[in-house]
Design a protein around this motif. Structure first.
Motif, PDB file in Angstrom:
ATOM      1  N   LEU A  60       9.818   7.451  15.474  1.00 52.36           N
ATOM      2  CA  LEU A  60       9.041   7.015  14.684  1.00 52.36           C
ATOM      3  C   LEU A  60       8.705   7.316  13.515  1.00 52.36           C
ATOM      4  CD1 LEU A  60       6.131   5.904  17.243  1.00 52.36           C
ATOM      5  CD2 LEU A  60       7.307   4.258  15.828  1.00 52.36           C
ATOM      6  N   ARG A  61       8.928   8.977  13.313  1.00 52.22           N
ATOM      7  CA  ARG A  61       8.665   9.674  12.141  1.00 52.22           C
ATOM      8  C   ARG A  61       9.662   9.394  11.272  1.00 52.22           C
ATOM      9  NH1 ARG A  61       6.326  14.619  15.570  1.00 52.22           N
ATOM     10  NH2 ARG A  61       4.006  14.120  15.354  1.00 52.22           N
ATOM     11  N   TYR A  62      10.944   9.260  11.713  1.00 52.84           N
ATOM     12  CA  TYR A  62      12.180   9.197  10.840  1.00 52.84           C
ATOM     13  C   TYR A  62      12.094   7.784  10.304  1.00 52.84           C
ATOM     14  CZ  TYR A  62      16.930   7.725   9.679  1.00 52.84           C
ATOM     15  OH  TYR A  62      17.996   7.493   8.916  1.00 52.84           O
ATOM     16  N   LEU A  63      11.648   6.742  11.230  1.00 59.34           N
ATOM     17  CA  LEU A  63      11.763   5.296  10.471  1.00 59.34           C
ATOM     18  C   LEU A  63      10.635   5.318   9.416  1.00 59.34           C
ATOM     19  CD1 LEU A  63      11.823   3.303  13.638  1.00 59.34           C
ATOM     20  CD2 LEU A  63      13.596   3.678  12.235  1.00 59.34           C
ATOM     21  N   GLN A  64       9.662   5.989   9.388  1.00 59.83           N
ATOM     22  CA  GLN A  64       8.464   5.910   8.550  1.00 59.83           C
ATOM     23  C   GLN A  64       8.990   6.638   7.365  1.00 59.83           C
ATOM     24  OE1 GLN A  64       4.893   4.551   9.143  1.00 59.83           O
ATOM     25  NE2 GLN A  64       5.882   4.074   7.407  1.00 59.83           N
ATOM     26  N   GLN A  65       9.562   7.562   7.313  1.00 61.13           N
ATOM     27  CA  GLN A  65      10.204   8.411   6.176  1.00 61.13           C
ATOM     28  C   GLN A  65      11.358   7.363   5.662  1.00 61.13           C
ATOM     29  OE1 GLN A  65      12.061  12.166   6.964  1.00 61.13           O
ATOM     30  NE2 GLN A  65      11.574  12.901   4.868  1.00 61.13           N
ATOM     31  N   HIS A  66      12.273   7.122   6.310  1.00 58.90           N
ATOM     32  CA  HIS A  66      13.241   6.190   5.849  1.00 58.90           C
ATOM     33  C   HIS A  66      12.646   4.849   5.083  1.00 58.90           C
ATOM     34  CE1 HIS A  66      16.786   3.964   5.927  1.00 58.90           C
ATOM     35  NE2 HIS A  66      16.085   2.851   6.545  1.00 58.90           N
ATOM     36  N   ALA A  67      11.819   4.222   5.652  1.00 65.19           N
ATOM     37  CA  ALA A  67      11.093   3.090   5.096  1.00 65.19           C
ATOM     38  C   ALA A  67      10.443   3.280   3.771  1.00 65.19           C
ATOM     39  CB  ALA A  67      10.179   2.245   6.035  1.00 65.19           C
ATOM     40  N   VAL A  68      10.081   4.328   3.648  1.00 67.49           N
ATOM     41  CA  VAL A  68       9.205   4.550   2.429  1.00 67.49           C
ATOM     42  C   VAL A  68       9.727   5.317   1.179  1.00 67.49           C
ATOM     43  CG1 VAL A  68       6.887   4.159   3.404  1.00 67.49           C
ATOM     44  CG2 VAL A  68       7.733   6.487   2.980  1.00 67.49           C
ATOM     45  N   ALA A  69      10.915   5.324   1.410  1.00 62.94           N
ATOM     46  CA  ALA A  69      11.880   5.822   0.290  1.00 62.94           C
ATOM     47  C   ALA A  69      11.728   5.054  -1.092  1.00 62.94           C
ATOM     48  CB  ALA A  69      13.520   5.770   0.685  1.00 62.94           C
ATOM     49  N   ALA A  70      11.866   5.866  -2.034  1.00 61.54           N
ATOM     50  CA  ALA A  70      11.350   5.447  -3.398  1.00 61.54           C
ATOM     51  C   ALA A  70      12.189   4.164  -4.067  1.00 61.54           C
ATOM     52  CB  ALA A  70      11.398   6.586  -4.669  1.00 61.54           C
ATOM     53  N   GLU A  71      13.362   4.327  -3.494  1.00 62.88           N
ATOM     54  CA  GLU A  71      14.139   2.936  -4.141  1.00 62.88           C
ATOM     55  C   GLU A  71      13.653   1.754  -3.325  1.00 62.88           C
ATOM     56  OE1 GLU A  71      16.829   5.294  -0.869  1.00 62.88           O
ATOM     57  OE2 GLU A  71      15.327   5.742  -2.647  1.00 62.88           O
ATOM     58  N   ARG A  72      12.983   1.798  -2.183  1.00 62.87           N
ATOM     59  CA  ARG A  72      12.226   0.705  -1.304  1.00 62.87           C
ATOM     60  C   ARG A  72      10.866   0.206  -1.870  1.00 62.87           C
ATOM     61  NH1 ARG A  72      16.553   2.377   1.630  1.00 62.87           N
ATOM     62  NH2 ARG A  72      15.358   3.880   2.860  1.00 62.87           N
ATOM     63  N   CYS A  73      10.387   1.181  -3.008  1.00 63.48           N
ATOM     64  CA  CYS A  73       8.817   0.938  -3.188  1.00 63.48           C
ATOM     65  C   CYS A  73       8.414   0.346  -4.330  1.00 63.48           C
ATOM     66  CB  CYS A  73       8.206   2.317  -2.976  1.00 63.48           C
ATOM     67  SG  CYS A  73       8.153   2.904  -1.246  1.00 63.48           S
ATOM     68  N   ALA A  74       7.249  -0.189  -4.291  1.00 60.79           N
ATOM     69  CA  ALA A  74       6.701  -0.652  -5.683  1.00 60.79           C
ATOM     70  C   ALA A  74       5.350  -0.088  -5.816  1.00 60.79           C
ATOM     71  CB  ALA A  74       6.764  -2.379  -5.876  1.00 60.79           C
ATOM     72  N   ARG A  75       4.879   0.019  -7.101  1.00 64.80           N
ATOM     73  CA  ARG A  75       3.470   0.401  -7.267  1.00 64.80           C
ATOM     74  C   ARG A  75       2.600  -0.443  -7.894  1.00 64.80           C
ATOM     75  NH1 ARG A  75       2.137   6.581  -8.435  1.00 64.80           N
ATOM     76  NH2 ARG A  75       0.055   6.541  -8.718  1.00 64.80           N
ATOM     77  N   LEU A  76       1.580  -0.754  -7.556  1.00 66.19           N
ATOM     78  CA  LEU A  76       0.616  -2.014  -8.122  1.00 66.19           C
ATOM     79  C   LEU A  76      -0.536  -0.821  -8.967  1.00 66.19           C
ATOM     80  CD1 LEU A  76      -0.555  -4.389  -8.744  1.00 66.19           C
ATOM     81  CD2 LEU A  76      -1.585  -4.543  -6.298  1.00 66.19           C
ATOM     82  N   CYS A  77      -0.636  -1.013 -10.231  1.00 65.56           N
ATOM     83  CA  CYS A  77      -1.486  -0.539 -10.905  1.00 65.56           C
ATOM     84  C   CYS A  77      -2.648  -1.631 -11.258  1.00 65.56           C
ATOM     85  CB  CYS A  77      -1.143   0.063 -12.387  1.00 65.56           C
ATOM     86  SG  CYS A  77       0.013   1.261 -12.173  1.00 65.56           S
ATOM     87  N   TRP A  78      -3.975  -1.310 -10.660  1.00 61.85           N
ATOM     88  CA  TRP A  78      -4.746  -2.498 -10.362  1.00 61.85           C
ATOM     89  C   TRP A  78      -5.360  -2.563 -11.871  1.00 61.85           C
ATOM     90  CZ3 TRP A  78      -5.322  -5.786  -6.210  1.00 61.85           C
ATOM     91  CH2 TRP A  78      -4.905  -5.150  -5.302  1.00 61.85           C
ATOM     92  N   GLN A  79      -5.994  -3.740 -12.273  1.00 61.26           N
ATOM     93  CA  GLN A  79      -6.941  -3.904 -13.291  1.00 61.26           C
ATOM     94  C   GLN A  79      -7.971  -4.754 -13.009  1.00 61.26           C
ATOM     95  OE1 GLN A  79      -4.229  -6.061 -16.131  1.00 61.26           O
ATOM     96  NE2 GLN A  79      -2.680  -4.449 -16.116  1.00 61.26           N
ATOM     97  N   PRO A  80      -8.965  -4.939 -13.753  1.00 56.72           N
ATOM     98  CA  PRO A  80     -10.341  -5.694 -13.236  1.00 56.72           C
ATOM     99  C   PRO A  80      -9.637  -6.901 -13.092  1.00 56.72           C
ATOM    100  CG  PRO A  80     -10.828  -4.071 -15.015  1.00 56.72           C
ATOM    101  CD  PRO A  80      -9.529  -3.997 -14.845  1.00 56.72           C
ATOM    102  N   GLY A  81     -10.148  -7.716 -12.283  1.00 58.56           N
ATOM    103  CA  GLY A  81      -9.578  -9.270 -11.945  1.00 58.56           C
ATOM    104  C   GLY A  81      -8.320  -9.470 -11.455  1.00 58.56           C
ATOM    105  N   THR A  82      -7.887  -8.290 -10.866  1.00 57.24           N
ATOM    106  CA  THR A  82      -6.291  -8.464 -10.117  1.00 57.24           C
ATOM    107  C   THR A  82      -6.408  -9.002  -8.910  1.00 57.24           C
ATOM    108  OG1 THR A  82      -5.385  -6.849 -11.579  1.00 57.24           O
ATOM    109  CG2 THR A  82      -4.112  -7.410  -9.430  1.00 57.24           C
ATOM    110  N   LEU A  83      -5.673  -9.861  -8.277  1.00 59.74           N
ATOM    111  CA  LEU A  83      -5.502 -10.252  -7.086  1.00 59.74           C
ATOM    112  C   LEU A  83      -4.108 -10.078  -6.520  1.00 59.74           C
ATOM    113  CD1 LEU A  83      -6.526 -12.072  -4.617  1.00 59.74           C
ATOM    114  CD2 LEU A  83      -5.954 -13.974  -5.602  1.00 59.74           C
TER     115      LEU A  83
END
Length: 283
Positions: free
Chosen positions: A224-247
């Protein structure tokens, strides 16, 4: 030049990430519901900026996309049984959902889509990370893929919501718990097939998957720990920067997410609605 419509959504353009669409300058209710559904299925995350949504409007928007569902472990807003206020107050040290997960995986029919609307934001911080679980599965070796396709995970709300839950901090400090609630458990395939696209995705997380069916927790945790670490590698991630009124609308069948807790002494308020999904389909 205006952005070319993507998936029938005017003002939509790909996020600067491996997945996701961002929509600027469009009224949510003017967008065709079927096109919006298809966009979430195809791009996994759709972010709509500059929306003005009361709790009633948020519920109406969600109802266009699927069947509303109630979250079993938090009191909803008064008069709005499907809307949970996700609050972190300045004095809180932990935040609601503050670990990698797919929403409410311990239900027999976990949510399909989640809708999260920014009501009050800190001056800085409070972004949300997303990880592509379909890409995570595709990046595994064929041998491990075959092994995982034969496994089921025992998912339990005890890990977060039990009296001695190992991940109890993930419940947050300012989201009121329901006075009557039922601890839930469900066995789901570790590799699930998306009902609309047919894509395979990993479906396990450290905060919800207690162990693999037929295995003990100590036996299960290393994988489980291996899969979690593998899944969230940077090349598979996006970052959402919230703004007022964002859905943000995302597909829990395809993504995990992680709200960052990097704004000490500040307040953050989001309104959340979930849509009922189906029992996960095994690969």
């Amino acid at each position: 030049m205006a952005d070319k419509p993507a998936n029938g959504l005017p003002g939509a353009r790909p996020m600067q990430a491996p997945f996701g669409l961002e929509v600027q300058g469009s009224d949510l209710f003017a967008l065709p519901a079927a096109a919006l559904q298809d966009a979430v299925h195809a791009h996994k995350l759709v972010v709509l900026r500059d929306q003005t949504l009361t709790p009633d409007a948020l519920v109406a928007a969600a109802a266009r996309l699927g069947e509303l569902d109630q979250y079993p472990f938090a009191e909803p807003l008064p008069g709005h049984p499907y809307v949970v206020a996700v609050v972190k107050n300045p004095e809180d040290t932990s935040n609601f959902g503050g670990a990698w997960h797919s929403d409410t995986a311990y239900l027999p029919q976990p949510p399909g889509f989640t809708l999260l609307y920014a009501v009050e934001l800190p001056e800085r911080g409070g972004d949300t990370l997303f990880a592509d679980m379909q890409a995570a599965y595709a990046a595994l070796s064929p041998g491990l893929q075959r092994t995982l396709c034969g496994l089921y995970g025992h998912n339990s709300a005890d890990l977060v919501h039990g009296a001695a839950g190992e991940h109890a901090a993930v419940a947050g400090q300012s989201v009121p718990a329901r006075t009557t609630r039922q601890i839930t458990h469900a066995d789901h395939p570790v590799v699930r097939v998306h009902p609309a696209t047919g894509a395979r995705a990993l479906y396990a997380s450290l905060i919800h998957t207690a162990h693999f069916v037929g295995m003990s927790r100590p036996e299960s945790l290393p994988l489980l720990r291996y899969l979690q670490q593998h899944a969230v590698a940077a090349e598979r991630c996006a970052r959402l920067c919230w703004q007022p009124g964002t859905l943000a609308i995302w597909d829990n069948r395809s993504l995990q997410h992680y709200p960052l807790n990097d704004y000490p002494g500040q307040r953050r308020v989001m309104h959340r609605v979930i849509l009922r999904g189906e029992s996960p389909i095994a690969a």
